[in-house]
Every structure is written in C-alpha cells, then in structure tokens.
Write a protein that holds these residues in place. Sequence first.
Motif: not given
Length: 314
Positions: A214-237
Amino acid sequence: MKVDKVHRSRRLAPLLVLAQISSLQVGAAVAKGAYAEVGATALAGMRLLFSAVIMWALVRPNLRAVAAHKWRAAAALGVVFAGMNVAYFTAITYLPIGIASTVELLGPLAVALAMSRHMTDAVCALAAVAGVVLLAAPGASLPVAGLLLGGLAAACRASYVLLNRTVGRLFDDWSGLTIALTIGACLLVPVAAVTQGAAVVRHPAVLGTGLLVALLSSLIPYSLDMTALRRMDARAFGILLSLSPAVGAGVGFALLHEHITVQQGCAIALIVAASAWSVRAAGRRPERRDRRGAPARPDGAVSQPRAGQTGSVE
C-alpha cells in the motif's frame, strides 16, 4: 539565486517521476513475491484497505457535505479501483511485471487516441497495434489468461483515467480519492476474506507485506506525483509515465529474475513509444479556447491534477 533554485527544482522533477514509477513497480514486485503464501486477490484487498485507512486518518472527509452526484462519481471510481487492482495483481501471476504494465498502458493510450481528431495519431495507434501483435503472436510464449487479465486491467485503467478527472474536478481536496478507496476496499476485502482469508490466518506476516505494498504502490506515488507536478508541466509528466513498462521490466528482472525476450522487448518499446509520442504530440498542438478566450481543454487531454487527482494509482 532564486532562479538557480527554480532550475534545480525543475531538474529534480524527472527524478521524482522516475522514483514514483519505481515505487509502483517495486510494490508490484513485493506483492508478487508473496504469492507463495497468499493469492493476488488478498494482496489487492490489503492494498486498498491499508491505503483507505491511512488516507482516512490523514484527510478525515466530511461525508455530510458530499452531494449525491459527488457520491456517485466517487463510488464509480471505487468500483474501478477494485476491478483494476484485482485484475492487475492477478495478471502478474501469469505475466512478467514489465509485460503486464505494457498491456495495462494500452488503456490510457486508447483513451488518448479515441479523444484525438488528428491523423498523426494514427501512427501511434499502428505502433501500439504492432506491439500487441508481437505480444500475442504465436511463439510469444505468453499465457492467454495473463493477456486477457492484462486487457481487463487496461480497460479498468482507461475508466480510471476518465473517472479520476471527474472526481478531481468535483472535490477540492483528497476527500473524493479517500471515499473511492474506501468503497473499493469495501467491495474487495470481503471477497478476499472469503476466498483467501484462511491463507492470511496461516501467514499473518503477510499483513505487513500488504501494508508495504500500500505504501509503495499508493501513498508514496501520490506524494511524489503532487510534488513533481508542482515543478513540471503535465505533458512532460505524461511522457515520463510512459516509461512505466520499461522500469517494470527492469524491476522484475532485478527482484524476481523475470526475463524478457527480444520479441517482448520490441513490443514494450513500440507501445512505450506510441504512448510517449501521443502525449508529446498533444502538448504541441495549438491550444483551443472557449468563447471568452480562456483555454478549453478536451476531455481526453493530459492536464495537471488538482488536489485529490493523480495519475499513479494502478
């Protein structure tokens, strides 16, 4: 100095996306490694259950403030969560993780191509079809059951893409995602308890594995998603997310000693290239505008998620 900080932040973003992808694929490998003790349905149920419990503790949604139409959208997403998790986790019992991730990627790719009205996307479709043919062709040595389950996971993933956008627009926070995870857990956990509860009782340590998944497949990716999308555009994402099958193949080889044939590697490359090109081409097209002159995004366009809307849940 502020400009340098911004540049460093943007350079960090691709690494965050790759960390998100790696976390998802390692979570799948951890789950598959436990299949000798407990089945796929139990692991999928534990993933949803622990994810829902942790999200509920963090978000504490106000259910009384949720309107009926929001409940319907979250419930539909919850059903998709249940189907997507059990289909994917069962598919990797038959297929290498890299192959299963490749087949599942066809769902979002099909949505993007179906929403497109541009002839150039026909090339992407042909590349994806060629990849599927290579995977399913005689001599490919892949079980039909695994490919069918992967196809079901792809269909659920396509539904997830559409429903997740709706839930993200209806809820201003993480409440919609929390409710959807809870509904998915309520649907899947009883089935897992009836069919595989005895195995969990015999191997109680597998509950820790479920929490880790649950941590590896859900909660950690949620957090990394939100952090990354504050720093790059959705196309590159979106382009970076297309690398998931390749990362999955590497993780499967490193952790589970899964081997990919040359034919399967070519299929993965074709489907990854088709997905990445589809996202890249969509980002380069002229932006449509509404009557007021504001940007108007088509339903199938890749957009930056709002709070509570991510692209990482499998």
